[in-house]
Design a protein around this motif. Structure first.
Motif: not given
Ligand code: GDP
Length: 304
Positions: A67-92
């Motif tokens: 069971y997954l409520s639609t209100s939890e969907l945003n958070g889950l999507l957000r986590d998955e998207i962040q995992l998929l993005l390649a890390e940019n090591n330049s923070n400066d």
């Protein structure tokens, strides 16, 4: 973060209005919601492969939790998207690995019209503001306007530009630029290149030649091969990324024009599929409208 929020406004609005519709009237994530979500991601230009990956992970989660409520969907999507993005090591903007000696050499590639010249100008401005000495090399000698445009940016930003006549050998311009930068002890060299994609072998040879000549001056140059992509062109950006990564060792991406599009999802798909970090994003036409990409901030902006 504020400028980023503004730059991504259209993407965010487009994405969330679609997402809201996708879950309208539903309290739990079922097959209908997943179908709708798939469409939202594809039409936001996340790309089919990455979309399916995201959908699959959410399906797994639904199967596991039953069971997954639609209100939890945003958070889950957000986590998955962040995992998929390649890390940019330049923070400066100053964060360069010079190797044995200066200057740090950036070769900029990409097709005409994507915002290559503008990105070079903006980057020169940022680096100069950080106290670095920057020189630009106008090695796109194929287009009459390209050399003039680079010169104009040089004047605007207040950095030196090395140029030869239109039609001269791009490799020769690159060589001159590097040699004079070494002589002047400058910190960063940014080389513009011609954006012709009519045939891959031609492109490969031209970029290969420029690289070889650079290495006569600095053995490990270019340190960075930055591919500029227009974020508002969706599938074209994917295709260009494929062509350029096959033609040369692209190790950083700049995605431009995110301010003018609702299709910022392209950042997610390209980063996932090519595993090359998005280093810079363009969020406007002005000198200051270039940002270092930070995946956390990006996701924060999208889901704010
Ligand atoms: P080039 O042919 O790849 O060198 O492209 P240009 O740098 O000349 O840019 C093409 C057009 O896109 C120009 O009108 C730029 O002002 C515009 N442009 C470049 N980057 C951005 C951006 O991040 N946002 C917006 N809105 N426009 C941009």
């Amino acid at each position: 973060q504020e400028a980023l929020d503004k730059g991504l406004e259209k993407t965010k609005e487009g994405f969330f209005s679609k997402l809201t519709k996708a879950v309208a009237g539903k309290s739990t994530v079922d097959d209908d919601v997943l179908d709708n979500l798939e469409e939202v991601l594809v039409t936001s230009d996340v790309g089919v492969t990455t979309t399916l990956k995201i959908i699959e992970r959410i399906q797994e989660r639904v199967a596991k939790d039953k069971y997954l409520s639609t209100s939890e969907l945003n958070g889950l999507l957000r986590d998955e998207i962040q995992l998929l993005l390649a890390e940019n090591n330049s923070n400066d903007f100053r964060n360069f690995e010079y190797g044995d000696h200066k200057p740090y050499v950036i070769m900029v590639v990409g097709v005409n019209g994507v915002g290559k010249t503008t990105t070079i100008g903006k980057l020169a401005h940022k680096l100069k503001a950080e106290g670095l000495n920057v020189v630009l090399g106008a090695a796109d000698t194929f287009r009459a306007a390209a050399v003039d445009q680079i010169k104009l940016w040089g004047e605007r930003v207040g950095v030196r530009v090395v140029a030869q006549a239109m039609g001269s050998d791009p490799a020769s311009v690159a060589f001159d630029t590097l040699q004079s930068a070494v002589a002047n002890k400058e910190d960063v060299v940014i080389i513009d290149t011609a954006g012709r994609l009519h045939n891959k072998v031609g492109l490969m040879n031209e970029l290969g030649k420029i690289k070889n000549v650079m290495q006569k001056v600095i053995p490990n140059a270019p340190h960075e091969i930055l591919l500029v992509l227009d974020g508002s062109t969706g599938q074209n950006a994917f295709e260009q990324c494929k062509q350029f990564t096959e033609a040369t060792d692209v190790n950083a991406l700049a995605i431009t024009k995110l301010d003018g599009t609702a299709k910022g999802g392209v950042v997610i798909g390209i980063s996932d599929q090519f595993k090359i970090p998005v280093k810079y994003i363009g969020v406007g036409e002005k000198m200051d409208d270039l940002q270092l990409f930070d995946k956390k901030e990006f996701v924060n902006s999208l889901f704010k």
